[in-house]
Design an enzyme around this catalytic site. Structure first.
Site, PDB file in Angstrom:
ATOM      1  N   GLY A   1      22.301   7.384  27.323  1.00  0.00           N
ATOM      2  CA  GLY A   1      22.747   7.548  28.699  1.00  0.00           C
ATOM      3  C   GLY A   1      22.660   6.215  29.422  1.00  0.00           C
ATOM      4  O   GLY A   1      21.577   5.627  29.508  1.00  0.00           O
TER       5      GLY A   1
ATOM      6  N   GLU B   1       0.833  -1.201   0.000  1.00  0.00           N
ATOM      7  CA  GLU B   1       0.000   0.000   0.000  1.00  0.00           C
ATOM      8  C   GLU B   1       0.874   1.259   0.000  1.00  0.00           C
ATOM      9  O   GLU B   1       1.814   1.379   0.793  1.00  0.00           O
ATOM     10  CB  GLU B   1      -0.894  -0.013   1.245  1.00  0.00           C
ATOM     11  CG  GLU B   1      -1.752   1.201   1.444  1.00  0.00           C
ATOM     12  CD  GLU B   1      -2.591   1.114   2.718  1.00  0.00           C
ATOM     13  OE1 GLU B   1      -3.505   1.932   2.871  1.00  0.00           O
ATOM     14  OE2 GLU B   1      -2.326   0.220   3.560  1.00  0.00           O
TER      15      GLU B   1
ATOM     16  N   GLY C   1      21.318   0.734  35.087  1.00  0.00           N
ATOM     17  CA  GLY C   1      20.019   0.107  35.303  1.00  0.00           C
ATOM     18  C   GLY C   1      19.583  -0.707  34.100  1.00  0.00           C
ATOM     19  O   GLY C   1      20.199  -0.675  33.028  1.00  0.00           O
ATOM     20  N   ILE C   2      18.469  -1.394  34.263  1.00  0.00           N
ATOM     21  CA  ILE C   2      18.031  -2.337  33.242  1.00  0.00           C
ATOM     22  C   ILE C   2      17.451  -1.650  32.013  1.00  0.00           C
ATOM     23  O   ILE C   2      17.612  -2.123  30.880  1.00  0.00           O
ATOM     24  CB  ILE C   2      17.010  -3.340  33.844  1.00  0.00           C
ATOM     25  CG1 ILE C   2      16.826  -4.525  32.916  1.00  0.00           C
ATOM     26  CG2 ILE C   2      15.698  -2.664  34.174  1.00  0.00           C
ATOM     27  CD1 ILE C   2      18.078  -5.351  32.720  1.00  0.00           C
ATOM     28  N   ASP C   3      16.776  -0.502  32.196  1.00  0.00           N
ATOM     29  CA  ASP C   3      16.174   0.184  31.047  1.00  0.00           C
ATOM     30  C   ASP C   3      17.225   0.684  30.074  1.00  0.00           C
ATOM     31  O   ASP C   3      17.126   0.475  28.857  1.00  0.00           O
ATOM     32  CB  ASP C   3      15.312   1.360  31.520  1.00  0.00           C
ATOM     33  CG  ASP C   3      14.135   0.917  32.354  1.00  0.00           C
ATOM     34  OD1 ASP C   3      13.594  -0.165  32.084  1.00  0.00           O
ATOM     35  OD2 ASP C   3      13.753   1.658  33.285  1.00  0.00           O
TER      36      ASP C   3
ATOM     37  N   GLU D   1       6.856   3.730  33.441  1.00  0.00           N
ATOM     38  CA  GLU D   1       7.245   5.053  33.941  1.00  0.00           C
ATOM     39  C   GLU D   1       6.494   6.166  33.218  1.00  0.00           C
ATOM     40  O   GLU D   1       5.980   7.097  33.842  1.00  0.00           O
ATOM     41  CB  GLU D   1       8.750   5.243  33.770  1.00  0.00           C
ATOM     42  CG  GLU D   1       9.594   4.281  34.584  1.00  0.00           C
ATOM     43  CD  GLU D   1      11.062   4.347  34.208  1.00  0.00           C
ATOM     44  OE1 GLU D   1      11.879   3.796  34.965  1.00  0.00           O
ATOM     45  OE2 GLU D   1      11.392   4.930  33.153  1.00  0.00           O
TER      46      GLU D   1
ATOM     47  N   SER E   1      22.934   4.227  32.827  1.00  0.00           N
ATOM     48  CA  SER E   1      22.911   4.439  34.280  1.00  0.00           C
ATOM     49  C   SER E   1      23.362   3.222  35.065  1.00  0.00           C
ATOM     50  O   SER E   1      23.541   3.296  36.281  1.00  0.00           O
ATOM     51  CB  SER E   1      21.485   4.797  34.713  1.00  0.00           C
ATOM     52  OG  SER E   1      20.634   3.679  34.537  1.00  0.00           O
TER      53      SER E   1
ATOM     54  N   CYS F   1      -5.485  -2.958   2.032  1.00  0.00           N
ATOM     55  CA  CYS F   1      -5.404  -3.085   3.487  1.00  0.00           C
ATOM     56  C   CYS F   1      -6.770  -3.178   4.158  1.00  0.00           C
ATOM     57  O   CYS F   1      -7.413  -4.221   4.159  1.00  0.00           O
ATOM     58  CB  CYS F   1      -4.562  -1.956   4.062  1.00  0.00           C
ATOM     59  SG  CYS F   1      -3.829  -2.355   5.672  1.00  0.00           S
TER      60      CYS F   1
ATOM     61  N   LYS G   1      -9.026   2.874  -2.430  1.00  0.00           N
ATOM     62  CA  LYS G   1      -9.418   2.298  -1.142  1.00  0.00           C
ATOM     63  C   LYS G   1     -10.794   2.812  -0.738  1.00  0.00           C
ATOM     64  O   LYS G   1     -11.061   4.016  -0.802  1.00  0.00           O
ATOM     65  CB  LYS G   1      -8.364   2.670  -0.096  1.00  0.00           C
ATOM     66  CG  LYS G   1      -8.452   1.938   1.224  1.00  0.00           C
ATOM     67  CD  LYS G   1      -7.234   2.299   2.085  1.00  0.00           C
ATOM     68  CE  LYS G   1      -7.173   1.526   3.378  1.00  0.00           C
ATOM     69  NZ  LYS G   1      -5.949   1.842   4.154  1.00  0.00           N
TER      70      LYS G   1
ATOM     71  N   LYS H   1       2.960  15.447  30.195  1.00  0.00           N
ATOM     72  CA  LYS H   1       4.332  14.979  29.978  1.00  0.00           C
ATOM     73  C   LYS H   1       4.407  14.140  28.697  1.00  0.00           C
ATOM     74  O   LYS H   1       5.311  14.316  27.870  1.00  0.00           O
ATOM     75  CB  LYS H   1       4.807  14.130  31.164  1.00  0.00           C
ATOM     76  CG  LYS H   1       5.142  14.889  32.418  1.00  0.00           C
ATOM     77  CD  LYS H   1       5.784  13.957  33.433  1.00  0.00           C
ATOM     78  CE  LYS H   1       6.181  14.684  34.700  1.00  0.00           C
ATOM     79  NZ  LYS H   1       6.849  13.790  35.671  1.00  0.00           N
TER      80      LYS H   1
ATOM     81  N   THR I   1      15.496   6.453  27.348  1.00  0.00           N
ATOM     82  CA  THR I   1      15.494   5.090  27.872  1.00  0.00           C
ATOM     83  C   THR I   1      14.310   4.763  28.769  1.00  0.00           C
ATOM     84  O   THR I   1      14.284   3.700  29.383  1.00  0.00           O
ATOM     85  CB  THR I   1      16.799   4.824  28.649  1.00  0.00           C
ATOM     86  OG1 THR I   1      16.872   5.729  29.765  1.00  0.00           O
ATOM     87  CG2 THR I   1      18.015   5.028  27.772  1.00  0.00           C
TER      88      THR I   1
END
Length: 546
Positions: A294, A41, A298-300, A406, A296, A148, A112, A517, A401
């Protein structure tokens, strides 16, 4: 007849590049004995073009590209997606169309009919719907050419249909005996299985073959998995393209035999592969070569770093450790270990002096106020400033990240950890972050064990843990999934999971308060049925009804 499916990765607005790719695939298909090749498409201009179709030059370049493709593919028929003028006195000026190119010219056009306006789709904003549809004859077949969404309204499959009219049913009723569908169907977990069963239902009920070619690649937040299919009249797969890769497959339209190429199987493998593809294409198509992450400890950030290295190559990834006054001893060590395991460049930029300078400058204004989240956010924003300074100086894009958990509850800092050009894992809940990280390590052990084992913490105050502010992630993610993706009420969520109703309401309140945010966040890659982004549109200034 031998038919080919050209599962390609177009770039929006790259008419020359898209046309060249389609010509190349057509020549390959012709050399392979195919008499017809299908492309996705809007493959000529790339999907989704959104408001670019309002520019006259865009429509002109689109037409010129089609003329080039037709002229350079004589000897094989080509079906491709393109933009065409609507030709109506009212409404939108263009249509989302499919064209049959044959003997150097456009031989047939079908536009379409069903224009989706849910989730990430807003096609009624840009296109006029077709008012009629016709079959065309090709090698003894009466072809029902659909685009589609035109195939996504089968009454035998959906309990509640979105549209009154079913283009497939009408075309088959008019004598169609072969359904061709060109798609740009975005990926989300479970989408391939749903798409496969839906198309198989059409084939079984009408006892006709169905062939669907799907776009592959990433365009902005959307990831397209390819996974093109040909399904025989009995509902069985007779040809299948790869997942998350460009591919060229063939099938015999009379014998119902064809190429069956392997696909990525399993939710974790699929999610990870999709994120790598989405990151690679976003970086490449936006004109960047290097990325900055970045790290840190940490896992993320670890998972984001691994995805980045797989997406653009470790030589193009810069990891940055930015220890502050509350960083644990192991954090910078874990970040460095990850960088070494990945083979990426690693820089250490401490923020202690920057943080102290901010505090000194603000001390008089803050007299009489206790330390609170303000000082925590200053640290995060100092790190964001460092990353963006590197981005400006090096011409590299910052990958943020933050995860979906979060972002959902606003446990993130505007102009701090939210800075960047792409939010790689913003549609990955925290519990899935751990799953994907373990999946990565099952393939090759690169993420340090400590990053997986230590309690999650933003490390912005002494002894801080995520659990100080948030419920356990297993609980939080269950609430977010039901509320964000399923639109369940607080009472229903509490009852279904036997959660405390006050807790559920508190989480939902955090989600509602954080809308401002999310609307300022970097674009994020979509892998769930409902991601934060332009597929979820809520007002910022609104009173919650929880």
């Amino acid at each position: 007849m031998k038919i080919a499916l050209g599962q390609i990765n177009p770039t929006v607005g790259d008419f020359a590049g898209n046309a060249a790719k389609m010509v190349e695939y057509s020549h390959r298909a012709q050399a392979g004995g195919a008499g017809l090749i299908l492309f996705p498409e809007l493959a000529v201009c790339g999907y989704p073009p959104r408001d670019l179709v309002e520019r006259g030059s865009f429509v002109t370049h689109n037409r010129e590209a089609v003329e080039r493709i037709a002229a350079e593919t004589r000897g094989i028929a080509v079906i491709c997606g393109l933009v065409t003028p609507a030709g109506a006195e009212t409404g939108k000026s263009v249509m989302n169309s499919a064209a049959l190119l044959k003997d150097g010219a456009v031989a047939f056009v079908q536009s379409k009919m069903l224009l989706p306006t849910y989730d990430v789709f807003d096609e009624m904003r840009n296109f006029a719907p077709a008012t009629e549809q016709k079959l065309f004859s090709f090698c003894g077949k009466q072809i029902a050419l659909t685009i589609c969404e035109d195939a996504w309204n089968d009454k035998h499959f959906w309990n509640r249909r979105l549209y009154r009219f079913d283009p497939v049913e009408a075309l088959i009723g008019a004598g169609g005996n072969f359904v061709l569908n060109i798609s740009a169907s975005p990926f989300w977990l479970g989408k391939r299985e749903l798409r496969r069963e839906m198309l198989a239902t059409i084939a079984r009920n009408y006892k006709i073959p169905v062939a669907m070619v799907n776009q592959v690649g990433g365009n902005d937040s959307l990831i397209f998995d390819g996974s093109s299919l040909v399904i025989g009249p009995e509902g069985k797969i007779v040809a299948q393209g790869k997942s998350f890769e460009e591919d060229l497959i063939y099938f015999d339209s009379n014998q119902f035999t064809g190429d069956i190429h392997p696909q990525i199987e399993g939710e974790d493998a699929s999610a990870y592969t999709a994120l790598v593809l989405g990151t690679r294409d976003y970086v490449r198509k936006c004109g960047f070569r290097q990325v900055i992450v970045g790290l840190s400890g940490g896992i993320d950030s670890a998972l984001t770093g691994v995805i980045a290295a797989d997406a653009v190559g470790p030589e193009n990834v810069i990891g940055v450790g930015m220890p502050g006054p509350y960083s644990s001893k192991g954090s910078i060590g874990d970040a460095r270990a990850l960088a070494e395991n990945l083979g990426i460049r690693f820089e250490v930029l401490p923020i202690n002096e920057v943080f102290a300078s901010y505090n000194k400058i603000l001390r008089q204004v803050f007299t009489g106020y206790k330390e609170d989240v303000t000082e925590e956010n200053i640290q995060s924003r100092a790190r964001g400033t460092m990353l963006m300074a590197l981005s400006n100086k090096l011409g590299a894009i910052v990958l943020s990240t933050g995860n979906k958990s979060e972002l959902g509850v606003g446990y993130c800092t505007l102009y701090g950890d939210m800075v960047g050009g792409l939010a790689v894992i913003s549609d990955v809940p925290k519990t899935m972050v751990y799953r994907l990280s373990r999946y990565v390590n099952s393939q090759r052990a690169v993420i340090p064990a400590a990053s997986l084992e230590k309690p999650p913490s933003a490390e912005l105050r002494a002894g801080q843990k995520d659990s100080d502010t948030l419920p356990p992630y297993e609980v939080l993610d269950a609430i977010l999934e039901d509320y964000v993706e399923e639109s369940h009420s607080a009472e229903q969520i509490a009852a279904d999971h036997k959660f405390d109703l006050k807790l559920v309401r508190r989480v939902i309140c955090m989600v509602e308060r954080s809308e401002y945010k999310r609307q300022q966040a970097a674009p994020g890659l979509k892998i769930s049925a409902k991601a934060f982004g332009y597929g979820r549109r809520f007002p910022i200034a609104a009173k919650s009804d929880i």
